[in-house]
Design an enzyme around this catalytic site. Structure first.
Site, PDB file in Angstrom:
ATOM      1  N   LYS A 115       0.848  -1.195   0.000  1.00 51.34           N
ATOM      2  CA  LYS A 115       0.000   0.000   0.000  1.00 51.34           C
ATOM      3  C   LYS A 115       0.877   1.237   0.000  1.00 51.34           C
ATOM      4  O   LYS A 115       1.840   1.317   0.765  1.00 51.34           O
ATOM      5  CB  LYS A 115      -0.884  -0.002   1.259  1.00 51.34           C
ATOM      6  CG  LYS A 115      -1.878   1.140   1.311  1.00 51.34           C
ATOM      7  CD  LYS A 115      -3.139   0.833   0.548  1.00 51.34           C
ATOM      8  CE  LYS A 115      -4.051   2.040   0.369  1.00 51.34           C
ATOM      9  NZ  LYS A 115      -3.662   2.861  -0.799  1.00 51.34           N
TER      10      LYS A 115
ATOM     11  N   LYS B 272       5.364   1.960  -2.965  1.00 52.91           N
ATOM     12  CA  LYS B 272       5.333   3.355  -3.417  1.00 52.91           C
ATOM     13  C   LYS B 272       5.639   3.397  -4.900  1.00 52.91           C
ATOM     14  O   LYS B 272       6.348   2.534  -5.422  1.00 52.91           O
ATOM     15  CB  LYS B 272       6.393   4.173  -2.661  1.00 52.91           C
ATOM     16  CG  LYS B 272       6.118   5.655  -2.686  1.00 52.91           C
ATOM     17  CD  LYS B 272       5.106   6.010  -1.627  1.00 52.91           C
ATOM     18  CE  LYS B 272       4.934   7.476  -1.441  1.00 52.91           C
ATOM     19  NZ  LYS B 272       4.283   7.750  -0.147  1.00 52.91           N
TER      20      LYS B 272
ATOM     21  N   ASP C 117      -0.121  10.997  -3.712  1.00 55.08           N
ATOM     22  CA  ASP C 117       1.049  11.477  -2.968  1.00 55.08           C
ATOM     23  C   ASP C 117       1.382  12.857  -3.571  1.00 55.08           C
ATOM     24  O   ASP C 117       0.484  13.521  -4.090  1.00 55.08           O
ATOM     25  CB  ASP C 117       2.205  10.463  -3.100  1.00 55.08           C
ATOM     26  CG  ASP C 117       3.293  10.680  -2.062  1.00 55.08           C
ATOM     27  OD1 ASP C 117       3.095  10.324  -0.903  1.00 55.08           O
ATOM     28  OD2 ASP C 117       4.361  11.226  -2.407  1.00 55.08           O
TER      29      ASP C 117
ATOM     30  N   SER D 182      -7.395   5.664   3.750  1.00 56.55           N
ATOM     31  CA  SER D 182      -7.316   4.851   2.527  1.00 56.55           C
ATOM     32  C   SER D 182      -7.785   3.425   2.834  1.00 56.55           C
ATOM     33  O   SER D 182      -8.492   2.797   2.036  1.00 56.55           O
ATOM     34  CB  SER D 182      -5.885   4.778   2.004  1.00 56.55           C
ATOM     35  OG  SER D 182      -5.585   5.866   1.175  1.00 56.55           O
TER      36      SER D 182
HETATM   37  N1  GLU Z   1       0.874   8.991   0.066  1.00 60.58           N
HETATM   38  C1  GLU Z   1       0.336   8.886   1.390  1.00 60.58           C
HETATM   39  C2  GLU Z   1       1.425   8.494   2.377  1.00 60.58           C
HETATM   40  O1  GLU Z   1       2.591   8.717   2.151  1.00 60.58           O
HETATM   41  C3  GLU Z   1      -0.905   8.009   1.455  1.00 60.58           C
HETATM   42  C4  GLU Z   1      -0.712   6.576   1.066  1.00 60.58           C
HETATM   43  C5  GLU Z   1      -1.997   5.773   0.939  1.00 60.58           C
HETATM   44  O2  GLU Z   1      -3.067   6.299   1.234  1.00 60.58           O
HETATM   45  O3  GLU Z   1      -1.887   4.617   0.542  1.00 60.58           O
HETATM   46  O4  GLU Z   1       1.152   8.025   3.439  1.00 60.58           O
END
Ligand code: GLU
Length: 419
Positions: free
Chosen positions: A70, A106, A146, A353
């Site tokens: 995730k 990521k 992100d 999320s």
């Molecule tokens: N990009 C966000 C983070 O760094 C959210 C990631 C998500 O919701 O999966 O936590």
């Protein structure tokens, strides 16, 4: 910025230290030193003027021990493999700190998204999804927004995946617009989580929130929302910045007005905003303001060994991922400046999320009030475990958070018998 900065190397240093404090042998956690899968893709794309450009894209799946991978997708000119690897690992630890059943991943594309037209952005997103298709899915790897990505882009993401699959699949990505399977509260979730963590640490340190001075680096979805919600709690947001520079107002900025100004049109920046008595400041000046809370909510590598001796905040609450370098962190620790670490402080986004994904899998939707309440329960509980662990081990909150996270991942790994 620290010269020769390598975010993945930084992650490894912190991991080793936390594992040492847990009394782990290297063989117990060595798997966390290596991402399980790294993918690099080339994305040829026709620009609006007919020319063709090739962009580099990435997706890293760090650890799938506790659940599907995730983590968000970033569109930024500085994206590279080491950065994406570090960001993926930080997601594994973040999901473990809040104890949601995910591993970490990521992705990103090296592109200056502000230079693309909306149509180019859509084409780029769809091509990137096509290349990622074999390794993502609602039970495999679930991306999200992100830096420089947003609900609209997640909508295109979901649509492209669903078309390729021949099946509407909202659970493949989170952070979608609400009418197509997004969750209420997801847009504000990261900022809300930061506000909650400021409240928790303020209680522990007996800092009254009313009138507390706050400086926020980053005025996007994370920084802007955190500043707005803290302003509503009675804090004085004295300084705020974005890529165009910083602004300072000793009496406190009107955050409702600034957020509506910035979000009214694509591409609006703080340099275009003005108010009586407002002063322009540099990024360095923003970071070194004499405030109660400093919230770096932009990119990594900001509070470095160079600037850390000049930080005057009592508490740093990390809205961004990796804003403090290992060198910077050591100096803050020596100087007694408390840091609420990224993997806890900004975990509100991935937590909601998770709620969005649960709603998608069950084809249902929850009320915003319920979402905010559940978010608060999870984050306050995580803060408590991190605080208690840090106090017991006589260490920082960062080490406390990593100890909680690494212990959970290593335990799961041992129970699965794959250590
Ligand atoms: N990009 C966000 C983070 O760094 C959210 C990631 C998500 O919701 O999966 O936590």
């Amino acid at each position: 910025m620290d010269n020769g900065y390598n975010p993945y190397g930084e992650m490894l240093e912190v991991l080793d230290r936390a594992a040492g404090m847990l009394g782990l042998e290297e063989k117990d956690y060595i798997r966390l030193k290596y991402p399980e899968r790294e993918m690099k893709v080339s994305i040829p794309m026709e620009m609006d003027d007919g020319s063709v450009e090739v962009f580099e894209g990435y997706r890293v799946q760090h650890s799938g021990v506790r659940g599907p991978y995730k983590g968000g997708i970033r569109f930024h000119q500085d994206v590279n493999m080491d950065e994406v690897k570090a960001l993926a690992a930080w997601m594994s630890f973040k999901c473990a700190v809040v104890n949601i059943p995910y591993g970490g991943g990521k992705g990103g594309v090296a592109v200056d998204a502000t230079k693309l037209t909306k149509r180019e952005l859509e084409r780029l997103t769809r091509k990137y999804v096509t290349l990622l298709y074999p390794i993502i899915g609602p039970k495999i790897d679930i991306p999200a927004p992100d830096v420089n990505t947003n609900p609209e882009i997640m909508g295109w993401f979901m649509d492209t995946y669903s078309t390729l699959k021949g099946q509407l699949t909202p659970g493949v990505v989170t952070g979608k617009p609400v009418p197509i399977g997004g969750s209420l509260g997801r847009g504000e979730a990261t900022g809300r989580g930061i506000m909650l963590m400021v409240k928790e640490i303020a209680k522990k340190m007996s800092i009254p929130l009313k009138g507390a001075k706050v400086a926020v680096q980053g005025a996007g979805n994370v920084g802007g929302t955190a500043a707005k919600l803290l302003h509503r709690e009675g804090c004085k947001i004295v300084a705020l910045s974005d890529v165009s520079g910083g602004i300072l107002l000793e009496d406190g900025l009107d955050m409702e007005e600034i957020v509506s100004f910035l979000t009214a049109e694509r591409g609006r920046l703080l340099k275009d905003y003005d108010a009586p008595g407002l002063k322009r400041i540099s990024n360095g000046e923003l970071l070194t303001q004499g405030v109660d809370f400093l919230i770096p909510a932009a990119l990594e590598n900001q509070i470095t060994g160079e600037i850390a001796p000049d930080i005057k905040a009592r508490v740093v609450v990390e809205g961004a991922n990796g804003p403090t370098t290992v060198n910077g962190d050591k100096i803050l620790e020596e100087r007694g400046i408390v840091v609420v670490p990224d993997i806890l402080a900004n975990s509100g986004g991935v937590t909601v999320s998770y709620f969005e994904w649960l709603q998608n899998l069950q084809s249902t939707s929850w009320e915003e009030e319920e979402i905010n309440k559940r978010l608060e329960n999870i984050m306050v509980k995580a803060f408590g475990s991190v605080w208690d662990t840090a106090v017991e081990a006589c260490t920082t909150l960062r080490m406390g958070a990593y100890m909680v996270a690494v212990d959970r991942i290593v335990t799961a790994s041992k129970l699965r018998g794959i250590s």
